[in-house]
Structures are given as structure tokens and as C-alpha cells.
Design a protein around this motif. Structure first.
Motif, short mmCIF file in Angstrom:
data_model
loop_
_atom_site.label_atom_id
_atom_site.label_comp_id
_atom_site.label_asym_id
_atom_site.label_seq_id
_atom_site.Cartn_x
_atom_site.Cartn_y
_atom_site.Cartn_z
N ASP A 450 1.06 -1.47 -0.18
CA ASP A 450 -0.09 0.00 -0.03
C ASP A 450 0.86 1.59 -0.04
O ASP A 450 0.16 2.18 -0.66
N THR A 451 2.25 1.18 0.71
CA THR A 451 3.03 2.43 0.27
C THR A 451 3.97 2.41 -0.46
O THR A 451 5.08 3.07 -1.01
N ASN A 452 4.46 0.67 -0.72
CA ASN A 452 5.29 0.87 -1.86
C ASN A 452 6.71 0.81 -1.05
O ASN A 452 7.70 0.84 -1.86
N TRP A 453 6.67 0.62 -0.22
CA TRP A 453 7.73 0.61 0.72
C TRP A 453 7.05 -0.08 1.78
O TRP A 453 6.96 -2.07 2.01
N GLN A 454 6.95 0.40 3.39
CA GLN A 454 6.13 0.06 4.54
C GLN A 454 5.21 0.48 5.17
O GLN A 454 5.61 1.88 4.83
N SER A 455 4.67 0.26 5.71
CA SER A 455 3.91 0.81 6.87
C SER A 455 4.80 0.71 8.19
O SER A 455 5.21 -0.32 8.57
N TYR A 624 19.89 7.23 9.93
CA TYR A 624 19.14 8.47 8.66
C TYR A 624 17.93 7.51 8.53
O TYR A 624 17.24 7.82 6.74
N ASN A 625 17.05 6.68 9.26
CA ASN A 625 15.97 6.75 9.19
C ASN A 625 16.31 5.64 7.47
O ASN A 625 14.57 5.52 6.73
N ILE A 626 17.19 4.76 7.72
CA ILE A 626 16.85 3.93 6.42
C ILE A 626 17.49 2.42 6.56
O ILE A 626 17.59 2.04 7.70
N GLY A 627 16.74 1.14 5.97
CA GLY A 627 17.03 0.22 5.90
C GLY A 627 16.28 -0.34 6.99
O GLY A 627 14.90 -0.36 7.07
N ASP A 628 16.74 -1.23 7.62
CA ASP A 628 16.32 -1.90 9.26
C ASP A 628 16.83 -1.21 9.85
O ASP A 628 17.35 -0.97 10.04
N TYR A 698 16.35 -3.74 3.52
CA TYR A 698 17.00 -2.35 2.66
C TYR A 698 17.01 -1.94 1.43
O TYR A 698 17.57 -0.72 1.40
N GLU A 699 16.33 -2.47 0.78
CA GLU A 699 15.66 -2.74 -0.51
C GLU A 699 14.99 -1.23 -1.31
O GLU A 699 15.67 -0.76 -1.91
N GLY A 700 14.61 -0.78 0.23
CA GLY A 700 13.54 0.66 -0.01
C GLY A 700 14.64 1.82 -0.15
O GLY A 700 13.97 3.26 -0.41
N VAL A 708 23.76 0.49 0.70
CA VAL A 708 24.49 0.52 0.86
C VAL A 708 24.05 -1.40 0.09
O VAL A 708 23.51 -1.98 -0.08
N ASP A 709 25.28 -0.93 -2.00
CA ASP A 709 24.12 -2.07 -2.85
C ASP A 709 25.17 -3.25 -2.82
O ASP A 709 25.13 -4.18 -3.65
N GLN A 710 26.38 -4.07 -2.11
CA GLN A 710 27.04 -4.69 -2.61
C GLN A 710 26.76 -5.97 -1.03
O GLN A 710 26.56 -5.45 0.22
N ALA A 711 27.25 -7.26 -0.86
CA ALA A 711 27.23 -7.86 -0.08
C ALA A 711 28.71 -8.01 0.76
O ALA A 711 29.29 -7.85 0.22
#
Length: 816
Positions: A450-455, A624-628, A698-700, A708-711
Motif C-alpha cells: 500500500d505504501t510501495n515500501w512499508q507501513s 538516517y531512517n533507512i533500511g532495517d 534494505y531494498e527501499g 550499501v548495494d553490495q554484499a
């Protein structure tokens, strides 16, 4: 004190403004400008007037990965650039993109010197050091130019360094030293180029000791000769010489610094003449009889067997091992004699390393090195490690459970199923949108899609592995008695003036007692969403979690027999902010998710005063309010069951943290002291090691600069010890993330560059261990004293789609 729990830094706030509608008002004619970013980051409509200038337009620059922004155009075909002079009506502007191409700069041997990115249509510019090519014994080389000639970039391009070759004349007579040794030793060493020299022969009946003193060499000549020796032969630090078969060759500057000297020495009487004579010495140095597993090195002259600090060497002069085919043949003989190729050693040394076990605790390893006239076998003995077994730690006491034990009351519990009250507070002169209730319902209770990421609800159910299931009850709005100026006059107490009004007004219609789930007499939490636009500079228009004990609402009294303590205060406008660069995101829950993390008892992970980026580099929901939420957060929320490694060597397969669904087998905990774990909580000092992949929650945010886009493997140092006399809703933990050292939670950077805390450096892929090993002991220490003597080695290949990683973790810990 309230300001210590705000959620997003001013730096982030200033960035967010680019996504807001901006209106230039107050003058006669106005026009709407709409932006079509053609795949770049979205920019909303703006309304402008006759004062709008080219410099104002420059503010609206979009970004697109792999491209350079080429300006705004008035037509879809991108033929006519926009200028303010043609603004006469509402317009749509189209972004032009210029592709970025990779320029590869190579030396003439094919090795890569550097790479750079150049925008389509520009000329490449090399900005590195001037390329060099070493003296080869016959010629010196001077950089000439790049080939091909530079032209405007239209695709990826390689440029190769070219050189001018200069012949070096010499009058040195090789036979002058060959006659001394009785064979052409000059063929074994680099060519000696000199016109001014003397040969000193101090040999005797047992030893060769020959010096060539050179009076016309430059420092460059000296360095080139040494480099060429290193390219051909093994350097022995014990003898401070190169092993040219059984001869030792060294080159140095005389003490008086009047000449350079090449010395060639050997002991005549003990030269090894064949492989049988070498076998005994090899076995003596290794301490094991391994020649039963070795075929001889045949047709090798001037054999030498010696020990250095790293290896035991067998080296000699030969012409039959100077091709990879010959080496392959010998390596096959190793396999036939029960040696096996070691992937671990081979990857570490970038050589084909073969091993054989000589008893239950030790093995012997070797690899073969060769040049055009020399071959060397490198031997060493290694210990066979018998791995320890990591155990799974039960979930730890959560912060809110600890609060109940310590103070008899707590905020919102971090595990369980609860309803949480949300109160919309409409500031009198700034009404909510007409659809505010449905938007609040979506941002708090909606499904992820519904939010295209998470509620807020879906995030916490996912992040907690289903252990925290929240439903948000949104009450009727309360309209304040005063306009926004009244609350601004109260500064950062303004929120509690409005909250006090709302609680008293809503008391007759809401049963607040139902929101005290642990029956401690305290409402677990109330979320107040105000209608006024947020503004970091003007209090109280920001976001925080606080306690009514410290402010105007301290005299609120009980409602339905319960006291209000913890509460969240945040702007409705936060749900309209597109922090994730996702133009399809409908409602943004990030700020509310971050603030709810405070309701669960966890502090901010960013510094308030010293730097823009703290010791976790911005990379956390509580930064910074991102990821998990990171592993320290989840451990202290009581969600995580990590593996524990206390002392010894562990071989562990660690699941992806981002894909974890049960909180088990995705994090390794290494305690400062094993006994710390016996009390059931995590208020101690320890390491947390996780395997990150850019998936899940983390994808959002993968387009965000701090993402970070690498493993890779991430190592956290946590010191969650609490004050000896903590107060309710105080700073519980001894350490925080302010300043330059002694942090509450920090990431131990794998590249050891200390990029953060700082005002520029933030979390990036370079801080992850992506291959090889990381030894923490040389750069990191425990707060309680001593080096963090832990090494981590990745023993499997990984990529962004990996679901797990294999690790060898060595813990040297003597604290118990």
C-alpha cells in the motif's frame, strides 16, 4: 533534552526540500512548471513568477545513476534548451541525460593503471601519476603518450601508455666475474651496466666472496637492479640477500656512500649437488618426513635449501621449469602423491597451494614459484584447526522489560501484540488534508504494497520476525484552541501545551486504560500527529519521543486511572516526504518508524552536535531512517537469538541478515567476557557480526547515498553497559554516539580508513568485508581494555543474491 531524540539531521532535511512543492508568490503573473525527469529522481511542480531566474532553475537538478544531467529542454526530442526568456505559460520541462563511459588506462604490459568516468561528448583527461616502465637490463624507458589519441568520448575506451626506449651502453666485462666462479654466473644475475667499476675477490678455499664496486650508478640504477633481482629470485631477510640458486647476491650503497656494491657469496664445501642431498635438509627444517610424498626437482643446478621468517625454501637454477606447462606437470605429481589443492590458502596467497596432513594436528603446505631461469618451492608447516561449535543464545531481556524490573514501569513493550493510540492534532490555523484519516491509516496500518515500501505496522512485524505485531487506533482529530504562533512562543515546550489540551478534551471519548498492556499504571505510548509543516529550525515543529514528566504536561494527572509518560510528537507532513528516491512511494513511514524505535526504548545512533555522520555512518533506521534496525537494536529489543563465539576457532555458515525470518543464525555475538552472558541481558560490551545483502527492508533505500548495494560482512562494536544509577526515561547507557571515541554502537570499518564519524564520510560498500580476512587486533580495542583479538575470514564466494556466507572466526580471549 527533547532535542536529543530528534530523528533526522539538518543535512537530510535540507535534501528533502528538493522533493517539496515550492511556490514563488506575491507578484503579478504566475506559471506552473512541471518536470519530466526521464528516469531521474522526481521533482514536483513549482509555481513561479516574473522574478524566476536561470539561477533559480539550477536548484532543480535531478540525478540518475550512470548519467550526467544535461539540462532542461522544452520538447520531448530534447532539441531546444529551456531559458527563462521563453516562459510565457505553464510548461513541461524534459531532462536530458548524458551517458557516463568508463575510461581504462593501461600500461603497455596490459596492467590497469587507473579507471575513470567521463561524460559523453567530453575529452578524457588522465589525472594520475606519470606511467613508468622499469629498466630491463638493456634499455630505460620514458613515457611518451597515450594510444590511441584522445577524442570525444562516445563509448567505453582503453588507452595504453607508450614509451621511448633508450639503450644503455656499458663497458662491464662479464668474464671478469665468470672466471672467478668457473661458470657464466653473469647469466644468472641482471645485466651490470657500468663504465666505472672494480672487482674485489676475497674468496678463499671454502667460500666465495666477490664484490663488484660501481662508481657511476645513480639511485635509479641501484633501484632498478634490486627490482630485477626481486622479479627473478627469493629474498632472504635472514641473509639480507637474494638466493640465486646456492649463491647469495646483495646490492647496497657503501658506508661512505661513494659507490654501490654487488656482493656474490657462497660456501663452496656444502653446496647441494642433487635432490637426494636436499631431502635431508628439507625434512630437518620442516620436522617431518615429507620427501616420501615428493618427486625430485630434476635437472636443477645450484640447489639451495634455507629457512626464512615465512617459509622454508628449495631453490635452484634450471631451464625446464620456466613454463606453466612444466609447473603443471610437477603439480600433477603432487596430486599423484596425495597432496590436495587448498582453496583457502590459494585464495589468501594468490598461488596454487597444495597441502598434505602429516599427523592429526599439523600439515605441510607448498607452492611453486618460477622465473625464466629459477624455480623455488615454498614450504611451511600449518596447524590443523579443530573448530569450536558456536551455540545459539536465547533472546535477551528487552529494554522495556529491564525498565519494568528497574523502575516498575515501562514504555511500549517490544514483543507482543498491541493496539497503539494515534491522535491527530489539528493546529487551529493549519487544517489537515481532506483525506488525512485514510492516509494516516495507510502509513500506520497499511500493507507493505500500500505504501510501495512499508507501513509502520508492516515494518515492525517484518523487522521483529513477527514478535511485535502492532495495530494503530486512529482517534478523531483534536483541533487546538490556538493557532501555530501560540505554540511556537512556547518553543520546545509547545508540544506539551497542545498534548495537554488534547488529552483533557479526548478523555471523555477514549478509554486510555486499554493502552496499558503491562498494567504498570502508565499508558504505554500515545502518538500525536500534528497538522503543521515540520521545520527543524522552529520548535516545536519537528519530531521526537519524550516524557511528560519533563515539561508542561507533568501536571496532567491521570486519565482513566493511568498516567501519560512516553509519547511521540511528529508532523503529518513527514508522510509526504520522499526520502527513498522512489517516485512511486505513496506514504512515507520512515520518520514514524524511527520514532517508534524510541518508544521501544532505543536511543538515536547519530551524533547531535559533532558530525553529520556518526560511528555507524548513517546506515541504520535509528540513524538516517533507512533500511532495517541493526543487530544491536534487535538484540536490545529482545528479537534476536545470535550465535555465540567465546574463544577458539569457529567455522560458521551465517545466514543473510536482510533475509532472516526468525532472528536465528544471522548474527554472531563475541562477548568481551563470557560471564557477561549469564545474567540473561545484553547490557554488556561485545561484537556483533552479520552478513549483509541488499535485500528485504534494505531494498527501499538502495538509491540513497548512505545505502550499501553490495554484499559483505559487517562488524559492530557495542558497549551497552548502563549507568549505575539510571533514571526513568534518562540516558540509560554509559556511552552514546557523540564525539570521536567511546561509542555506544559503532561499525568497525573493514577498510580501516576511519571514514566516519565525519562530516563527509558515511557508510559504503568499502566498510564491508567482502573477501579475504579482517584482523581486528591491530586497529581496534575493547573499551574495558585490550585489543579486540578477533579475525574473520570469508571462506565462500558471495554476491548480492547470496543467502548465506561461510566464515572462519578466530577468537583469542583469555578473560575467563
Amino acid at each position: 533534552m527533547k532535542k536529543t531524540v530528534i530523528t533526522i539531521t539538518l543535512l537530510l532535511f535540507s535534501f528533502l526540500l528538493t522533493a517539496c512543492d515550492i511556490e514563488f508568490v506575491g507578484l503579478s503573473q504566475t506559471y506552473n512548471i512541471y518536470f519530466e525527469s526521464n528516469g531521474g529522481t522526481a521533482i514536483n511542480r513549482i509555481t513561479v513568477n516574473s522574478l524566476f531566474t536561470e539561477s533559480d532553475l539550477a536548484y532543480y537538478e535531478t540525478t540518475k545513476e550512470g548519467y550526467t544531467f544535461g539540462g532542461w529542454y522544452i520538447d520531448e526530442e530534447l532539441t531546444t534548451p529551456f531559458t527563462v526568456s521563453i516562459l510565457r505559460d505553464d510548461m513541461i520541462l524534459y531532462a536530458k541525460w548524458l551517458e557516463m563511459y568508463t575510461i581504462t588506462w593501461k600500461n603497455d604490459d596490459g596492467s590497469i593503471i587507473a579507471t575513470s568516468k567521463v561524460t559523453e561528448g567530453e575529452m578524457p583527461i588522465y589525472e594520475g601519476d606519470t606511467p613508468t616502465k622499469a629498466y630491463d637490463g638493456n634499455y630505460t624507458y620514458t613515457f611518451d603518450q597515450w594510444s590511441p589519441s584522445f577524442s570525444e568520448v562516445t563509448s567505453d575506451q582503453e588507452y595504453v601508455a607508450t614509451y621511448t626506449q633508450t639503450s644503455v651502453s656499458t663497458s662491464f666485462n662479464n668474464e671478469d666475474i665468470n672466471d672467478i666462479f668457473g661458470f657464466s654466473i653473469s647469466d644468472l644475475i641482471p645485466a651490470i651496466k657500468t663504465d666505472n667499476y672494480e672487482i674485489v675477490d676475497d674468496s678463499n678455499t671454502t667460500d666465495y666472496n666477490v664484490m663488484v664496486r660501481i662508481y657511476d650508478w645513480s639511485a635509479t640504477d641501484f633501484t632498478d637492479f634490486k627490482n630485477e633481482l626481486s622479479n627473478r629470485y627469493v629474498y632472504n631477510s635472514v641473509n639480507d640477500s637474494w638466493a640465486v640458486g646456492s649463491y647469495w647476491v646483495n646490492v647496497y650503497l657503501s658506508e661512505a656512500q661513494t659507490y654501490f656494491e654487488i656482493s656474490i657469496t657462497n660456501t663452496k664445501t656444502i653446496e647441494i649437488n642433487n635432490w637426494l642431498e636436499a631431502e635431508t635438509k628439507i625434512d630437518d627444517l620442516l620436522g617431518y618426513d615429507i620427501n616420501q610424498y615428493l618427486d625430485p626437482l630434476s635437472d636443477v643446478a645450484h640447489l639451495n635449501v634455507f629457512e626464512d621468517s615465512d617459509y622454508i625454501y628449495v631453490t635452484g637454477i634450471t631451464e625446464i621449469y620456466n613454463t606453466s606447462t612444466a609447473i603443471d606437470t610437477y603439480e600433477q605429481s603432487l596430486v599423484n602423491n596425495s597432496w590436495t589443492l587448498s582453496n583457502d590458502f590459494s585464495e589468501q596467497l594468490n598461488e596454487d597451494v597444495y597441502i598434505i596432513e602429516v599427523d592429526t594436528d599439523y600439515g605441510v603446505a607448498l607452492f611453486i614459484d618460477y622465473s625464466n631461469i629459477a624455480v623455488t618451492i615454498h614450504f611451511w608447516v600449518y596447524e590443523i584447526i579443530h573448530p569450536e561449535e558456536a551455540v545459539t543464545l536465547s533472546p535477551r531481556t528487552s529494554i522495556t522489560d529491564w525498565e519494568v524490573d528497574e523502575f516498575g514501569k515501562s514504555g511500549l513493550p517490544s514483543t507482543g501484540t498491541y493496539d497503539v493510540l494515534v491522535v491527530p492534532v489539528e493546529i487551529k490555523d493549519h487544517p489537515f488534508d481532506y483525506d488525512y484519516l485514510s492516509r494516516l491509516e495507510t502509513v500506520f496500518n497499511g500493507a507493505a504494497e500500500d505504501t510501495n515500501w512499508q507501513s509502520v505496522s508492516s515494518f515492525y512485524k517484518t523487522s521483529s520476525y513477527g514478535q511485535l505485531d502492532l495495530s494503530f487506533v486512529i482517534s478523531d482529530k483534536y483541533i487546538t484552541d490556538y493557532d501555530h504562533n501560540y505554540y511556537e512562543d512556547k518553543a520546545d515546550d509547545g508540544d506539551q501545551y497542545a498534548i495537554k489540551e488534547a488529552m483533557n478534551a479526548l478523555d471523555p471519548t477514549i478509554d486510555f486504560s486499554q493502552y496499558d498492556y503491562n498494567n504498570d499504571g502508565v499508558i504505554d505510548s500515545v502518538i500525536f500527529i500534528y497538522s503543521y509543516a515540520y521545520d527543524f529550525e522552529i520548535m516545536p515543529w519537528w519530531a521526537w519521543v519524550y516524557n511528560t514528566e519533563f515539561g508542561e504536561a507533568s501536571d496532567l494527572g491521570q486519565v482513566d486511572g493511568k498516567s501519560l509518560k512516553y509519547y511521540m510528537w511528529a508532523s503529518y507532513d513527514f508522510l509526504t516526504v520522499d526520502v527513498t528516491y522512489d517516485e512511486n512511494q505513496d506514504e512515507n513511514a520512515e520518520t514514524y518508524i524511527h520514532e517508534l524505535g524510541h518508544l521501544l526504548g532505543f536511543p538515536d545512533l547519530y551524533p547531535y552536535d559533532t558530525y553529520d555522520f556518526g560511528p555507524v555512518g548513517g546506515w541504520d533506521m535509528m540513524d538516517y531512517n533507512i533500511g532495517d534496525h541493526g543487530p544491536a537494536n534487535k538484540l536490545l529489543y529482545g528479537w534476536l537469538s545470535p550465535l555465540v563465539a567465546v574463544s577458539g576457532t569457529y567455522e560458521i555458515t551465517l545466514d543473510s541478515y536482510a533475509l532472516d525470518t526468525d532472528g536465528m543464525n544471522s548474527v554472531i555475538l563475541i562477548p568481551y567476557n563470557q560471564s557477561d552472558l549469564s545474567d540473561g541481558n545484553a547490557f554488556d560490551e561485545y561484537l556483533l557480526i552479520m552478513f549483509y545483502t541488499p535485500k528485504g527492508l534494505y531494498e527501499g533505500h538502495l538509491n540513497y547515498p548512505v545505502s550499501v548495494d553490495q554484499a559483505g560482512v559487517v562488524v559492530y562494536h557495542v558497549d551497552a553497559r548502563v549507568h549505575s544509577r539510571p533514571s526513568f526515561w534518562g540516558a540509560y547507557f554509559t556511552y552514546n554516539n557523540e564525539g570521536d571515541s567511546n561509542f555506544f554502537v559503532e561499525i568497525l570499518e573493514a577498510d580501516l580508513e576511519e571514514d566516519f564519524p565525519s562530516n563527509e564520510g558515511h557508510m559504503s560498500s568499502s566498510e564491508l568485508l567482502r573477501t579475504g580476512s579482517l584482523n581486528l587486533a591491530t586497529d581496534y580495542a575493547w573499551h574495558q581494555g585490550g585489543a579486540i583479538d578477533v579475525s574473520i575470514t570469508i571462506t565462500s564466494s558471495i554476491n548480492i543474491n547470496s543467502t548465506s556466507v561461510d566464515l572462519e572466526v578466530v577468537v583469542n580471549n583469555n578473560k575467563w
